[in-house]
Structures are given as structure tokens and as C-alpha cells.
Design a protein around this motif. Structure first.
Motif, PDB file in Angstrom:
ATOM      1  N   MET A   1       0.855  -1.163   0.000  1.00  0.00           N
ATOM      2  CA  MET A   1       0.000   0.000   0.000  1.00  0.00           C
ATOM      3  C   MET A   1       0.904   1.230   0.000  1.00  0.00           C
ATOM      4  SD  MET A   1      -3.013   1.286   2.677  1.00  0.00           S
ATOM      5  CE  MET A   1      -3.143  -0.216   3.475  1.00  0.00           C
ATOM      6  N   SER A   2       0.619   2.163  -0.865  1.00  0.00           N
ATOM      7  CA  SER A   2       1.430   3.375  -0.956  1.00  0.00           C
ATOM      8  C   SER A   2       1.192   4.268   0.257  1.00  0.00           C
ATOM      9  CB  SER A   2       1.094   4.133  -2.237  1.00  0.00           C
ATOM     10  OG  SER A   2      -0.217   4.674  -2.145  1.00  0.00           O
ATOM     11  N   ALA A   3       2.093   5.213   0.465  1.00  0.00           N
ATOM     12  CA  ALA A   3       1.996   6.113   1.620  1.00  0.00           C
ATOM     13  C   ALA A   3       0.736   6.974   1.537  1.00  0.00           C
ATOM     14  CB  ALA A   3       3.236   6.990   1.706  1.00  0.00           C
ATOM     15  N   VAL A   4       0.392   7.431   0.340  1.00  0.00           N
ATOM     16  CA  VAL A   4      -0.805   8.259   0.173  1.00  0.00           C
ATOM     17  C   VAL A   4      -2.058   7.438   0.455  1.00  0.00           C
ATOM     18  CG1 VAL A   4      -2.178   9.575  -1.489  1.00  0.00           C
ATOM     19  CG2 VAL A   4       0.314   9.794  -1.476  1.00  0.00           C
ATOM     20  N   ALA A   5      -2.100   6.236  -0.080  1.00  0.00           N
ATOM     21  CA  ALA A   5      -3.259   5.371   0.139  1.00  0.00           C
ATOM     22  C   ALA A   5      -3.403   5.026   1.618  1.00  0.00           C
ATOM     23  CB  ALA A   5      -3.116   4.105  -0.698  1.00  0.00           C
ATOM     24  N   LYS A   6      -2.272   4.791   2.281  1.00  0.00           N
ATOM     25  CA  LYS A   6      -2.302   4.484   3.701  1.00  0.00           C
ATOM     26  C   LYS A   6      -2.808   5.686   4.496  1.00  0.00           C
ATOM     27  CE  LYS A   6       0.611   1.732   6.494  1.00  0.00           C
ATOM     28  NZ  LYS A   6       1.945   1.295   6.842  1.00  0.00           N
ATOM     29  N   ALA A   7      -2.388   6.874   4.106  1.00  0.00           N
ATOM     30  CA  ALA A   7      -2.817   8.093   4.794  1.00  0.00           C
ATOM     31  C   ALA A   7      -4.315   8.324   4.641  1.00  0.00           C
ATOM     32  CB  ALA A   7      -2.038   9.289   4.267  1.00  0.00           C
ATOM     33  N   ILE A   8      -4.882   7.873   3.549  1.00  0.00           N
ATOM     34  CA  ILE A   8      -6.324   8.018   3.327  1.00  0.00           C
ATOM     35  C   ILE A   8      -7.086   6.907   4.045  1.00  0.00           C
ATOM     36  CG2 ILE A   8      -8.133   7.898   1.565  1.00  0.00           C
ATOM     37  CD1 ILE A   8      -6.107   9.203  -0.359  1.00  0.00           C
TER      38      ILE A   8
ATOM     39  N   LYS B   1      -6.329   4.990   6.749  1.00  0.00           N
ATOM     40  CA  LYS B   1      -6.308   4.966   8.221  1.00  0.00           C
ATOM     41  C   LYS B   1      -7.421   5.817   8.841  1.00  0.00           C
ATOM     42  CE  LYS B   1      -2.761   2.354   9.303  1.00  0.00           C
ATOM     43  NZ  LYS B   1      -2.815   1.227  10.191  1.00  0.00           N
ATOM     44  N   PRO B   2      -7.582   7.107   8.464  1.00  0.00           N
ATOM     45  CA  PRO B   2      -8.650   7.901   9.087  1.00  0.00           C
ATOM     46  C   PRO B   2     -10.053   7.388   8.737  1.00  0.00           C
ATOM     47  CG  PRO B   2      -7.169   9.333   7.857  1.00  0.00           C
ATOM     48  CD  PRO B   2      -6.748   7.922   7.603  1.00  0.00           C
ATOM     49  N   LEU B   3     -10.228   6.914   7.520  1.00  0.00           N
ATOM     50  CA  LEU B   3     -11.534   6.363   7.149  1.00  0.00           C
ATOM     51  C   LEU B   3     -11.833   5.101   7.939  1.00  0.00           C
ATOM     52  CD1 LEU B   3     -11.559   6.861   3.281  1.00  0.00           C
ATOM     53  CD2 LEU B   3     -12.874   8.109   4.997  1.00  0.00           C
ATOM     54  N   SER B   4     -10.844   4.274   8.145  1.00  0.00           N
ATOM     55  CA  SER B   4     -11.011   3.050   8.921  1.00  0.00           C
ATOM     56  C   SER B   4     -11.348   3.384  10.376  1.00  0.00           C
ATOM     57  CB  SER B   4      -9.725   2.218   8.849  1.00  0.00           C
ATOM     58  OG  SER B   4      -9.828   1.085   9.654  1.00  0.00           O
ATOM     59  N   LEU B   5     -10.685   4.378  10.921  1.00  0.00           N
ATOM     60  CA  LEU B   5     -10.957   4.789  12.294  1.00  0.00           C
ATOM     61  C   LEU B   5     -12.384   5.323  12.434  1.00  0.00           C
ATOM     62  CD1 LEU B   5      -9.902   5.269  15.160  1.00  0.00           C
ATOM     63  CD2 LEU B   5      -9.136   7.508  14.402  1.00  0.00           C
ATOM     64  N   ALA B   6     -12.801   6.152  11.497  1.00  0.00           N
ATOM     65  CA  ALA B   6     -14.153   6.724  11.551  1.00  0.00           C
ATOM     66  C   ALA B   6     -15.220   5.641  11.439  1.00  0.00           C
ATOM     67  CB  ALA B   6     -14.325   7.754  10.437  1.00  0.00           C
TER      68      ALA B   6
ATOM     69  N   ARG C   1     -14.350  -5.663   7.083  1.00  0.00           N
ATOM     70  CA  ARG C   1     -14.384  -6.385   5.804  1.00  0.00           C
ATOM     71  C   ARG C   1     -14.968  -5.505   4.708  1.00  0.00           C
ATOM     72  NH1 ARG C   1     -12.104 -11.112   3.902  1.00  0.00           N
ATOM     73  NH2 ARG C   1     -13.254 -11.698   2.057  1.00  0.00           N
ATOM     74  N   ALA C   2     -16.063  -4.812   5.014  1.00  0.00           N
ATOM     75  CA  ALA C   2     -16.685  -3.933   4.014  1.00  0.00           C
ATOM     76  C   ALA C   2     -15.746  -2.786   3.642  1.00  0.00           C
ATOM     77  CB  ALA C   2     -18.004  -3.386   4.552  1.00  0.00           C
ATOM     78  N   GLY C   3     -15.046  -2.252   4.624  1.00  0.00           N
ATOM     79  CA  GLY C   3     -14.102  -1.172   4.342  1.00  0.00           C
ATOM     80  C   GLY C   3     -12.949  -1.632   3.462  1.00  0.00           C
ATOM     81  N   ALA C   4     -12.422  -2.805   3.753  1.00  0.00           N
ATOM     82  CA  ALA C   4     -11.320  -3.343   2.948  1.00  0.00           C
ATOM     83  C   ALA C   4     -11.778  -3.657   1.524  1.00  0.00           C
ATOM     84  CB  ALA C   4     -10.760  -4.603   3.607  1.00  0.00           C
ATOM     85  N   THR C   5     -12.981  -4.191   1.402  1.00  0.00           N
ATOM     86  CA  THR C   5     -13.523  -4.501   0.073  1.00  0.00           C
ATOM     87  C   THR C   5     -13.744  -3.225  -0.727  1.00  0.00           C
ATOM     88  OG1 THR C   5     -14.584  -6.467   0.954  1.00  0.00           O
ATOM     89  CG2 THR C   5     -15.405  -5.656  -1.148  1.00  0.00           C
ATOM     90  N   GLY C   6     -14.311  -2.214  -0.083  1.00  0.00           N
ATOM     91  CA  GLY C   6     -14.531  -0.928  -0.758  1.00  0.00           C
ATOM     92  C   GLY C   6     -13.227  -0.264  -1.150  1.00  0.00           C
ATOM     93  N   TYR C   7     -12.243  -0.339  -0.266  1.00  0.00           N
ATOM     94  CA  TYR C   7     -10.937   0.238  -0.559  1.00  0.00           C
ATOM     95  C   TYR C   7     -10.305  -0.443  -1.772  1.00  0.00           C
ATOM     96  CZ  TYR C   7      -6.104   1.686  -0.017  1.00  0.00           C
ATOM     97  OH  TYR C   7      -4.856   2.193  -0.252  1.00  0.00           O
ATOM     98  N   ARG C   8     -10.380  -1.771  -1.791  1.00  0.00           N
ATOM     99  CA  ARG C   8      -9.806  -2.498  -2.925  1.00  0.00           C
ATOM    100  C   ARG C   8     -10.543  -2.184  -4.221  1.00  0.00           C
ATOM    101  NH1 ARG C   8      -9.505  -8.830  -2.780  1.00  0.00           N
ATOM    102  NH2 ARG C   8     -11.732  -8.530  -2.990  1.00  0.00           N
ATOM    103  N   ALA C   9     -11.858  -2.016  -4.146  1.00  0.00           N
ATOM    104  CA  ALA C   9     -12.631  -1.698  -5.343  1.00  0.00           C
ATOM    105  C   ALA C   9     -12.247  -0.320  -5.906  1.00  0.00           C
ATOM    106  CB  ALA C   9     -14.122  -1.725  -5.030  1.00  0.00           C
TER     107      ALA C   9
END
Length: 90
Positions: free
Chosen positions: A1-8, A10-15, A75-83
Motif C-alpha cells: 500500500m502506498s503512503a498516500v493510500a495508507k494516509a487516506i 487509516k482515518p476512514l477506517s478509524l471513523a 471487511r466492508a471497508g477493505a472490500t470498498g478500498y480495494r474496489a
């Protein structure tokens, strides 16, 4: 995962985790109202007027609900992120 993608991600996952915790709490309260002898609140573990059995059953149900909701949201967050990014969030 790139640094930019990781930065996006993490906060979405926390929320979503916070919102999931709130939703799980609401679900647990509704379930407890139905199975807890019409008691609107789950027993406090420090309340010695409640039986240990009742306290432990409430804790097991609450833990199962929180675990289920957390796994479903993660799981839904990871699936959406991958999509959206075509990358795995792990």
C-alpha cells in the motif's frame, strides 16, 4: 500500500470503526431489552444485586455483537478500498 493510500485509509477506517461501535451498542441495547427481563440496561458487573450468571451472559452477548459488527465493518471497508484503489489495504 502506498503512503498516500495508507494516509487516506487509516482515518476512514478509524471513523467507520467508531460508527460501528456506536451501532453495535445500539443493537446490543435492543437485544438486551428483549431478553433481559424487560430491563432496559445491561447489568453492571459491579452491581452485586445482579447475579453473576446474568452479568456474564450479558458480557458474552455484548462481546459477540461487537466482534461481529467490527469484522463486518472492517471487511466492508477493505472490500470498498480495494474496489476503489485496486490495492489490498493489508
Amino acid at each position: 500500500m502506498s503512503a498516500v493510500a495508507k494516509a487516506i485509509y487509516k482515518p476512514l477506517s478509524l471513523a467507520t470503526s467508531v460508527l460501528g461501535g456506536i451501532a453495535a451498542g445500539m443493537v446490543f441495547k435492543q437485544i438486551w431489552k428483549r431478553i433481559g427481563d424487560n430491563d432496559p440496561e445491561a447489568p453492571n458487573p459491579k452491581d452485586l444485586d445482579r447475579s453473576a450468571r446474568e452479568v456474564l451472559i450479558a458480557a458474552v452477548i455484548q462481546g459477540a455483537i461487537f466482534g461481529l459488527v467490527k469484522a463486518a465493518i472492517d471487511r466492508a471497508g477493505a472490500t470498498g478500498y480495494r474496489a476503489m484503489t485496486h490495492e489490498s489495504p493489508v
